[in-house]
Design a protein around this motif. Structure first.
Motif, mmCIF file in Angstrom:
data_model
loop_
_atom_site.group_PDB
_atom_site.id
_atom_site.type_symbol
_atom_site.label_atom_id
_atom_site.label_comp_id
_atom_site.label_asym_id
_atom_site.label_seq_id
_atom_site.Cartn_x
_atom_site.Cartn_y
_atom_site.Cartn_z
ATOM 1 N N ASP A 43 0.819 -1.049 -0.268
ATOM 2 C CA ASP A 43 -0.121 0.096 0.357
ATOM 3 C C ASP A 43 0.598 1.215 0.373
ATOM 4 O O ASP A 43 0.691 1.996 0.103
ATOM 5 C CB ASP A 43 -0.788 -0.030 1.062
ATOM 6 C CG ASP A 43 -2.179 -0.610 1.318
ATOM 7 O OD1 ASP A 43 -2.741 -1.434 0.076
ATOM 8 O OD2 ASP A 43 -3.307 -1.235 2.190
ATOM 9 N N GLY A 44 2.150 1.057 0.225
ATOM 10 C CA GLY A 44 3.125 2.280 -0.476
ATOM 11 C C GLY A 44 3.689 2.962 1.512
ATOM 12 O O GLY A 44 3.602 3.813 1.257
ATOM 13 N N PHE A 45 3.697 1.884 2.267
ATOM 14 C CA PHE A 45 3.999 2.491 3.347
ATOM 15 C C PHE A 45 4.732 2.286 3.453
ATOM 16 O O PHE A 45 5.943 1.061 3.430
ATOM 17 C CB PHE A 45 3.130 2.206 4.499
ATOM 18 C CG PHE A 45 1.823 2.843 4.317
ATOM 19 C CD1 PHE A 45 1.458 4.110 5.266
ATOM 20 C CD2 PHE A 45 0.904 2.030 4.058
ATOM 21 C CE1 PHE A 45 0.478 4.671 5.871
ATOM 22 C CE2 PHE A 45 -0.424 3.349 4.188
ATOM 23 C CZ PHE A 45 -0.703 4.669 4.682
ATOM 24 N N ARG A 46 6.139 3.269 4.821
ATOM 25 C CA ARG A 46 7.040 2.914 4.988
ATOM 26 C C ARG A 46 7.166 2.437 6.508
ATOM 27 O O ARG A 46 5.961 2.436 7.065
ATOM 28 C CB ARG A 46 7.882 4.154 5.103
ATOM 29 C CG ARG A 46 8.063 4.832 4.298
ATOM 30 C CD ARG A 46 9.190 6.347 4.665
ATOM 31 N NE ARG A 46 8.626 8.081 3.809
ATOM 32 C CZ ARG A 46 8.912 8.303 3.348
ATOM 33 N NH1 ARG A 46 9.443 7.712 2.455
ATOM 34 N NH2 ARG A 46 8.226 9.651 3.205
ATOM 35 N N GLY A 47 8.769 1.359 7.207
ATOM 36 C CA GLY A 47 8.437 1.781 7.790
ATOM 37 C C GLY A 47 7.434 -0.142 7.845
ATOM 38 O O GLY A 47 8.208 -1.029 8.819
ATOM 39 N N GLY A 48 7.064 -0.976 7.354
ATOM 40 C CA GLY A 48 6.752 -2.360 7.155
ATOM 41 C C GLY A 48 6.675 -2.943 8.585
ATOM 42 O O GLY A 48 5.583 -2.754 8.943
ATOM 43 N N ARG A 49 7.629 -3.921 9.081
ATOM 44 C CA ARG A 49 7.209 -4.507 10.530
ATOM 45 C C ARG A 49 6.590 -3.731 11.445
ATOM 46 O O ARG A 49 5.510 -4.007 11.906
ATOM 47 C CB ARG A 49 8.352 -5.270 10.875
ATOM 48 C CG ARG A 49 8.233 -6.601 11.872
ATOM 49 C CD ARG A 49 8.919 -7.165 12.192
ATOM 50 N NE ARG A 49 9.078 -7.814 10.906
ATOM 51 C CZ ARG A 49 9.008 -8.801 10.851
ATOM 52 N NH1 ARG A 49 8.346 -9.979 12.278
ATOM 53 N NH2 ARG A 49 9.124 -9.808 10.416
#
Length: 180
Positions: A43-49
């Motif tokens: 969905d294009g978000f940073r930070g993943g986990r």
């Protein structure tokens, strides 16, 4: 009225919490933390986990607090924040859920706002602990802060879409071409 607020709190709160459980586990049809992480990346978000854990924890916590009617305006604020982010992800598909639209997140935001305004009712921990009724300004602050925090989260954590190399960006700005 108290019975209606109880039903509303329990159903909406458990749905919000369940949505969070799906982000971080294999329960309730979830794809585990790796699946939640991949969903946020997709969905294009940073930070993943970390983003998946924070969103999942926010949904689980706010949903359980709403269910119990504990610190209701704060729980509603957190639920509105995470569901506002979900709504922004689904916004390009339009309103209706059958097209993967934002109808469901919008309903949960509105229900949370209504619970912040009405209070949790007599059959709640807020009432048992003599915390209710909450002042109107607390409810109004929660209703504003929840969605605004969700929009700020989206702004900070969402990456701008990138065009593939060798294509032209909007407004005629060229992307750098690979050097052979």
């Amino acid at each position: 009225m108290d019975a209606g607020l109880l039903v509303l709190r329990v159903v909406a709160g458990l749905l919000v919490a369940g949505h969070g459980v799906q982000k971080v586990s294999f329960r309730l049809g979830g794809h585990g933390l790796a699946g939640g992480t991949e969903e946020f990346r997709h969905d294009g978000f940073r930070g993943g986990r970390l983003t998946a854990v924070a969103a999942g924890a926010g949904q689980i916590g706010s949903g359980l607090f709403l269910t119990a009617g504990l610190l209701t305006p704060l729980a509603a604020m957190a639920a509105m924040g995470v569901m506002t982010v979900a709504g922004t992800v689904k916004r390009p598909q339009g309103l209706w859920v059958q097209n993967d639209g934002y109808e469901y997140p919008l309903v949960l935001v509105v229900v949370s706002a209504a619970l912040a305004l009405t209070g949790p009712g007599r059959w709640s921990l807020d009432h048992a602990l003599d915390l209710a009724p909450w002042p109107v300004w607390v409810a109004l602050a929660a209703i504003v802060t929840g969605p605004v925090s969700g929009l700020l989260t989206r702004l900070v954590l969402h990456r701008a879409p990138t065009a593939p190399q060798g294509t032209t960006a909007p407004e005629g700005k060229s992307h750098a071409q690979p050097v052979d």
